[in-house]
Design a protein around this motif. Structure first.
Motif: not given
Length: 620
Positions: A551-577
């Motif tokens: 993908k870098t060979s096409f010279g794109p702009r890289w847009r960061p993306l995030y994941v969010a949840a109400p708590s750390r444990i929910a963030l971890l388990l939601a990410g695994l799910d």
């Protein structure tokens, strides 16, 4: 003959616990003959009114916990029943079932009387859910907490109980559903399992305390051993199969609590039976007779849509466990086994009004609330709202309006495309796709890469690909590879990339370049080459390094993306799910379900049955 054998086996399975219960009742009757019943009556009269009141208070606490069991079951099956009705029906069913005996059958009858609109099948599913999950929770608490306490190894409970809880959580995360013959049984979600375990603990502790306060205070019994003995005695009563566990429960408790005078223990148990069994039974019977059957259902409303649509939302309509608000909104809801995920587009406003409603919707479905692939500005807003945020990916984005292959930054891309051209590769924009060849290429690619991914990563489905941009590479008239895209009014997003083994170098570069040129000619403002995992997640995504270079060979702009949840444990388990749902996707959703006319709360996955619902069907 097989039918007769099965009937005999079923009768034997019922006869064994009933015989054990009858034996325990006979033994209890023999033991009661040796009691001084005058002393028992005297001890019963000496229980102070305050302790009777405390016992009734703890009984209320126990039945409050049991009533929440039914509420979680209704959320599991998305019945739409009002929470107050679900709680009262559940408490009445349990209060009557534990006294009359044959608890599941009586409980199902009471629930059917109070909620006839749910139908026989759903009532049986609710009853089975409550019964089986309670037994599972009791087993975890009995083995992890009660046994170490009774055997004098109380410190071992600090190791055993967390180990069993974590093991159960890992099992549910890895196996969100099980298949029995032609049925898929959806297991409780992690939030549901955690609530059920906590409610079971609350129920048994309150019930044990109801007995504890009815014992003479001068005995000075330690509270933890008594709770442990109660849990194990409760298990004996459940196995015995007698109404209220009568017989096995008393014998087990008398065996485990050996240093209490028999007459005092008998008086306390009689008082306990009155408080915990007779009073709730009368209240439950009165409610079941007087209450009007509930015939209403309701559905929760989805969050209001945000403005700005991502082309990737169209890919998400293929997702397993998809709850979609509308096809032309800026956000869609993805339902995975343990998570309700809001998949956002570009937002033009505050996220704050959306968060409480998302959390409420997730709670009503026994799921974690999560936001997925959100932009940096939205991630900052979520941090200010006290949500926990983590980087998850980078999206490669190109503005096709002034895009050209000229210049030093595209030197490697031009070289790759030239290699494909020199190898005789011809790229075409297909208006009449060769579905047979595409299916063959997709099967070869899937076999070489360990299967297709899912959720927000597209999968091959002819119904879904109808009318979407498809670009294919040919050599001597034979299709070698193809890519597909999804479009909105001003954006286009790369979807499938499929190819045969031993592909001429540069072929995939040429296909993507053709898609970018198509976007330029159709006046699109953005081309998304999709996302690559964040560096810290690279070990979970085999081959991501090569994807980044491509993908870098096409010279794109890289847009960061995030994941969010109400708590750390929910963030971890939601990410695994979410990771598991991407890596091991369920069968495709019905393409027709991707419609603005479909209620977002309807199940769009046709292969999943919650508990003994109907045969599995697959589409796509």
């Amino acid at each position: 003959m097989n039918l007769i054998t099965a009937q005999k086996a079923a009768l034997l399975k019922r006869a064994v616990p009933l015989s054990l219960g009858a034996l325990c009742l006979w033994l209890l009757w023999q033991e009661s003959g040796a009691l001084d019943w005058r002393a028992v009556r005297l001890a019963l009269h000496e229980i102070p009114p305050a302790r009777w009141a405390l016992a009734l208070l703890f009984t209320i606490g126990s039945f409050w916990s049991l009533a929440q069991y039914d509420l979680i079951a209704h959320r599991h099956f998305s019945t739409g029943t009002r929470e107050s009705v679900a709680r009262r029906a559940g408490a009445s069913a349990i209060a009557l079932g534990q006294v009359i005996g044959f608890g599941p059958a009586v409980g199902a009858a009471v629930r059917w009387r109070l909620m006839p609109n749910l139908g026989h099948t759903r009532i049986l599913q609710l009853t089975a859910f409550v019964t089986l999950t309670f037994l599972a929770a009791w087993a975890i608490l009995a083995v992890g907490f009660a046994l170490p306490q009774i055997t004098g190894h109380g410190a071992l409970a600090f190791l055993m109980l967390p180990l069993l809880v974590v093991s159960a959580g890992v099992l549910l995360l890895r196996v969100p559903k099980i298949r029995l013959i032609d049925h898929a049984i959806r297991m409780p979600s992690l939030p549901a399992a955690a609530h059920l375990l906590a409610l079971s603990l609350c129920d048994m502790v309150c019930a044990a305390l109801a007995l504890y306060v009815l014992l003479p205070a001068e005995l000075g019994l330690p509270i933890l051993p008594l709770i442990s003995a109660y849990m194990l005695a409760l298990g004996a009563g459940l196995i015995g199969g007698t109404p209220g566990g009568l017989g096995p429960f008393e014998l087990a408790l008398a065996t485990l609590i050996t240093h209490v005078d028999a007459e005092l223990l008998a008086a306390s148990l009689l008082a306990y039976r009155l408080c915990y069994y007779a009073v709730p039974c009368l209240a439950g019977a009165a409610y079941a007779i007087v209450a009007q059957p509930d015939r209403s259902t309701r559905r929760a409303n989805a969050p209001a849509p945000l403005s700005g649509l991502r082309a990737e939302h169209v890919i998400a309509t293929q997702a397993d466990a998809l709850g979609l608000h509308t096809c032309d909104a800026a956000a869609c809801l993805l339902r995975t086994p343990h998570t309700l995920t809001l998949f956002l587009g570009a937002t033009h406003g505050s996220l704050a009004p959306l968060l409480p409603e998302l959390r409420s919707l997730a709670r009503k479905q026994n799921r974690f609330a999560c936001l997925y692939k959100i932009a940096g500005r939205d991630a900052a807003a979520l941090r200010r709202a006290k949500w926990h945020v983590a980087p998850i990916a980078f999206e490669a984005v190109i503005d096709p309006r002034g895009y050209t292959l000229e210049g030093a930054r595209h030197r490697q891309l031009r070289r790759s495309i030239r290699k494909a051209q020199n190898a005789g590769v011809e790229v075409r924009h297909l208006s009449n796709p060769d579905w047979h060849s595409m299916a063959r290429i997709n099967a070869a690619w899937a076999a070489a890469h360990g299967g297709e991914r899912g959720l927000t990563m597209g999968r091959y489905c002819r119904q879904f690909l109808q009318g979407k941009p498809i670009f294919a590479a040919f050599s001597d008239g034979r299709m070698l590879a193809f890519i597909t895209a999804v479009e909105t009014s001003d954006a286009i997003s790369l979807d499938l990339m499929r190819h045969l083994p031993d592909l001429p170098s540069g072929t995939m570069h040429a296909l993507v370049a053709a898609m970018i040129e198509h976007a330029r000619l159709t006046s699109r403002r953005e081309v998304s080459l999709a996302a690559v995992p964040h560096a810290r997640l690279a070990p979970l995504a085999k081959g991501s390094e090569g994807l980044v270079r491509f993908k870098t060979s096409f010279g794109p702009r890289w847009r960061p993306l995030y994941v969010a949840a109400p708590s750390r444990i929910a963030l971890l388990l939601a990410g695994l799910d979410l990771w598991r749902s991407i890596r091991f996707p369920a069968p495709l959703a019905v393409p027709a379900a991707v419609s603005a006319d479909v209620d977002w709360d309807e199940e769009t996955r046709v292969d999943e049955i919650a508990l003994f619902d109907e045969p599995v069907r697959k589409t796509g």
